[in-house]
Scaffold this motif. Structure first.
Motif, mmCIF file in Angstrom:
data_model
loop_
_atom_site.group_PDB
_atom_site.id
_atom_site.type_symbol
_atom_site.label_atom_id
_atom_site.label_comp_id
_atom_site.label_asym_id
_atom_site.label_seq_id
_atom_site.Cartn_x
_atom_site.Cartn_y
_atom_site.Cartn_z
ATOM 1 N N ALA A 243 0.813 -1.224 0.000
ATOM 2 C CA ALA A 243 0.000 0.000 0.000
ATOM 3 C C ALA A 243 0.841 1.267 0.000
ATOM 4 C CB ALA A 243 -0.919 -0.003 1.213
ATOM 5 N N ASP A 244 2.157 1.153 -0.054
ATOM 6 C CA ASP A 244 3.019 2.335 -0.014
ATOM 7 C C ASP A 244 2.635 3.324 -1.116
ATOM 8 O OD1 ASP A 244 5.026 4.059 0.697
ATOM 9 O OD2 ASP A 244 6.614 2.956 -0.338
ATOM 10 N N GLY A 245 2.354 4.546 -0.735
ATOM 11 C CA GLY A 245 1.915 5.571 -1.685
ATOM 12 C C GLY A 245 0.413 5.608 -1.868
ATOM 13 N N GLY A 246 -0.278 4.551 -1.398
ATOM 14 C CA GLY A 246 -1.724 4.463 -1.576
ATOM 15 C C GLY A 246 -2.462 4.357 -0.263
ATOM 16 N N THR A 247 -3.456 3.463 -0.228
ATOM 17 C CA THR A 247 -4.348 3.345 0.927
ATOM 18 C C THR A 247 -4.367 1.906 1.432
ATOM 19 O OG1 THR A 247 -5.777 5.125 0.096
ATOM 20 C CG2 THR A 247 -6.729 3.628 1.726
ATOM 21 N N LEU A 248 -4.288 1.743 2.748
ATOM 22 C CA LEU A 248 -4.424 0.431 3.388
ATOM 23 C C LEU A 248 -5.755 0.403 4.121
ATOM 24 C CD1 LEU A 248 -3.395 -2.335 4.265
ATOM 25 C CD2 LEU A 248 -2.178 -1.219 6.156
ATOM 26 N N PHE A 249 -6.599 -0.538 3.730
ATOM 27 C CA PHE A 249 -7.925 -0.689 4.323
ATOM 28 C C PHE A 249 -7.892 -1.894 5.249
ATOM 29 C CE2 PHE A 249 -12.432 -2.342 3.604
ATOM 30 C CZ PHE A 249 -12.999 -1.484 4.540
ATOM 31 N N VAL A 250 -7.973 -1.664 6.559
ATOM 32 C CA VAL A 250 -7.854 -2.719 7.565
ATOM 33 C C VAL A 250 -9.235 -3.001 8.149
ATOM 34 C CG1 VAL A 250 -6.733 -3.476 9.688
ATOM 35 C CG2 VAL A 250 -5.515 -1.965 8.103
ATOM 36 N N GLN A 251 -9.702 -4.238 7.984
ATOM 37 C CA GLN A 251 -10.995 -4.636 8.515
ATOM 38 C C GLN A 251 -10.835 -5.392 9.824
ATOM 39 O OE1 GLN A 251 -11.790 -6.688 4.701
ATOM 40 N NE2 GLN A 251 -13.742 -5.609 4.681
ATOM 41 N N ASN A 252 -11.675 -5.055 10.805
ATOM 42 C CA ASN A 252 -11.727 -5.771 12.087
ATOM 43 C C ASN A 252 -10.384 -5.782 12.805
ATOM 44 O OD1 ASN A 252 -14.519 -6.527 11.653
ATOM 45 N ND2 ASN A 252 -13.747 -7.997 10.147
ATOM 46 N N ILE A 253 -9.828 -4.590 12.993
ATOM 47 C CA ILE A 253 -8.503 -4.479 13.611
ATOM 48 C C ILE A 253 -8.519 -4.973 15.052
ATOM 49 C CG2 ILE A 253 -8.796 -2.105 14.455
ATOM 50 C CD1 ILE A 253 -5.866 -1.640 13.498
ATOM 51 N N GLN A 254 -9.707 -4.991 15.684
ATOM 52 C CA GLN A 254 -9.799 -5.457 17.063
ATOM 53 C C GLN A 254 -9.504 -6.954 17.185
ATOM 54 O OE1 GLN A 254 -12.378 -4.631 15.202
ATOM 55 N NE2 GLN A 254 -13.750 -6.395 15.216
#
Length: 465
Positions: A243-254
């Motif tokens: 995702a470097d330079g872009g977007t990281l979408f993290v689901q359910n980080i808990q």
């Protein structure tokens, strides 16, 4: 295991100059159900790619006539959405980072394990299918997302306004909402409206990943060090590097372990990370968007989400409204997904009977948009015609009564309090107020003189029954 009828239509190109390895990889791929095209040089690869435009390319970086990265750039220039999986004998993480920055989908190190290779190819096709599913009449990915993300309701207008306000920022976004409400579409909308739109949007679902492998999925893994005995460990780029330079979408980080949450917090604070098996920090520029189907505040209070990480990530919240609170948006979405399913199934449906549209307005849609898609697919696959009627819907819906509502929201002629508990009266009053305001929880809350959060909390409790 993938089905060849599906895969062959998408196209897979294998580029490997060593004949024995090319034969070995091709055999493994065919056993898995794929039908790979073969190329032994950069020139042959570009010729076959230009002719067939495959969805996925397995590309050796060491070719006899060209630099593999140059070949990859040419491929992505011809078809940006192609997923390129690069292969190299060099286990350097720097090469993995360079390849992913150039647009590689994944990174494999020789000798290739059969399971790892097939897994990478399957993942690439799966991601392609998710994006193609948004496409209608070959419109651009951005336009397709706008159509799937449509909505005229006040609730959705609030979402669109919030997206427009935060897209240009680098601040973390936390998207809330029930399962199936479109949280990933919301995240993609933020990404596509930002200055990072041309860069990668990478998704990591913490609840779907193997807990023991989640650290590697996130941070990547270093390969064998020079001079050391070779091991089975293979270098791979994690979600952060991709995702470097872009977007990281993290689901359910808990669902991350406490230790991994601490490591993720350090990455957020320093904008750098170290791959598993390496102490060297790698600087990255990543926009973070997180999501959860549960209230992250409750997870933080319950100890499932670290408090310091919560305050780092829960900066700009966006709440996706459930389908039942979006009023006539239901009709817009139904028409959109009907057209999409009709195109996939080769049917002629183009409209809905008024009874169906009326029913759709009254359904609770516990599964939200996913449930709607299943209902429509049931009707389209099992029937023929131009108009979807009630008889074509799943049995439980086809026989469902639609109440005739009075101005109070109660069925005609009924005593609104007879035989009802206080909790049932409260639920009926809140539901009727939301209906009167065409799905707007804020307006219903103002009418009832309560906080919108009270309504959301009660709705969540009702859904759990």
């Amino acid at each position: 295991m993938p089905q060849s009828s599906t895969i062959s239509g998408d196209g897979l190109l294998l580029v490997e100059d060593t004949p024995s390895l090319q034969m070995l990889y091709a055999t493994v791929l065919r056993k898995a159900g794929y039908k790979p095209m073969l190329a032994s040089s950069g020139a042959e690869a570009l010729t076959k790619f230009a002719e067939h435009r495959p969805s996925v390319v397995l590309l050796d970086l060491m070719l006899p006539d060209a630099d593999g990265l140059m070949v990859m750039r040419e491929i992505l220039a011809l078809r940006q959405e192609t997923r390129v999986i690069v292969i190299t004998a060099n286990g350097s993480v720097n090469n993995a980072i360079d390849a992913t920055r150039e647009g590689a989908h994944d990174f494999l190190v020789k000798p290739l394990g059969d399971i790892r290779m097939i897994g990478a190819v399957a993942s690439a096709f799966a991601e392609m299918h998710q994006e193609v599913a948004l496409t209608v009449d070959d419109i651009s990915r951005s336009d397709a997302l706008d159509r799937a993300f449509m909505g005229r309701s006040e609730a959705m207008q609030e979402v669109h306004s919030r997206i427009a306000a935060v897209a240009g920022s680098t601040a973390p976004v936390f998207i809330l909402g029930e399962s199936g409400t479109g949280k990933e579409l919301c995240a993609r909308a933020v990404h596509l409206k930002s200055t990072r739109a041309a860069q990668r949007f990478v998704t990591l679902n913490c609840s779907a990943a193997d807990p023991e492998q989640l650290e590697i999925e996130l941070f990547g893994q270093a390969g064998p060090k020079p001079g050391r005995a070779q091991s089975q460990v293979q270098a791979r780029a994690g979600a952060i590097a991709q995702a470097d330079g872009g977007t990281l979408f993290v689901q359910n980080i808990q669902d991350m372990s406490s230790d991994l949450q601490a490591a993720f917090l350090r990455f957020k604070q320093r904008a750098s990370f170290a791959p598993v098996g390496d102490s060297r920090q790698i600087k990255v520029d990543v926009r973070l968007i997180c999501t959860a189907s549960r209230d992250p505040t409750e997870d933080m209070r319950a100890g499932r989400l670290r408090e310091d990480l919560y305050y780092r990530l829960f900066v700009i919240p966006i709440t996706m409204p459930p389908l039942r609170e979006r009023g006539t948006d239901v009709h817009l979405l139904a028409q959109h997904y009907l057209a999409q399913i009709v195109a996939e199934e080769g049917k002629a449906f183009s409209r809905f009977h008024p009874e169906v549209l009326d029913l759709f307005l009254h359904l609770p849609w516990r599964g939200n948009v996913r449930e709607m898609i299943n209902v429509l697919r049931h009707a389209v696959v099992l029937h023929d015609g131009e108009m979807v009627t009630r008889e074509m819907l799943p049995p439980g819906l086809a026989q469902m009564d639609v109440p005739t509502a009075t101005a109070s929201g109660m069925p005609e002629g009924a005593d609104p309090l007879a035989g009802m508990t206080m909790a049932e009266i409260e639920e009926r009053a809140i539901t009727a107020a939301i209906a009167r305001h065409h799905g707007s929880v804020p307006r219903a809350a103002r009418e009832l003189d309560i906080a919108p959060s009270t309504i959301y909390r009660k709705r969540e409790q009702w859904d759990k029954r």
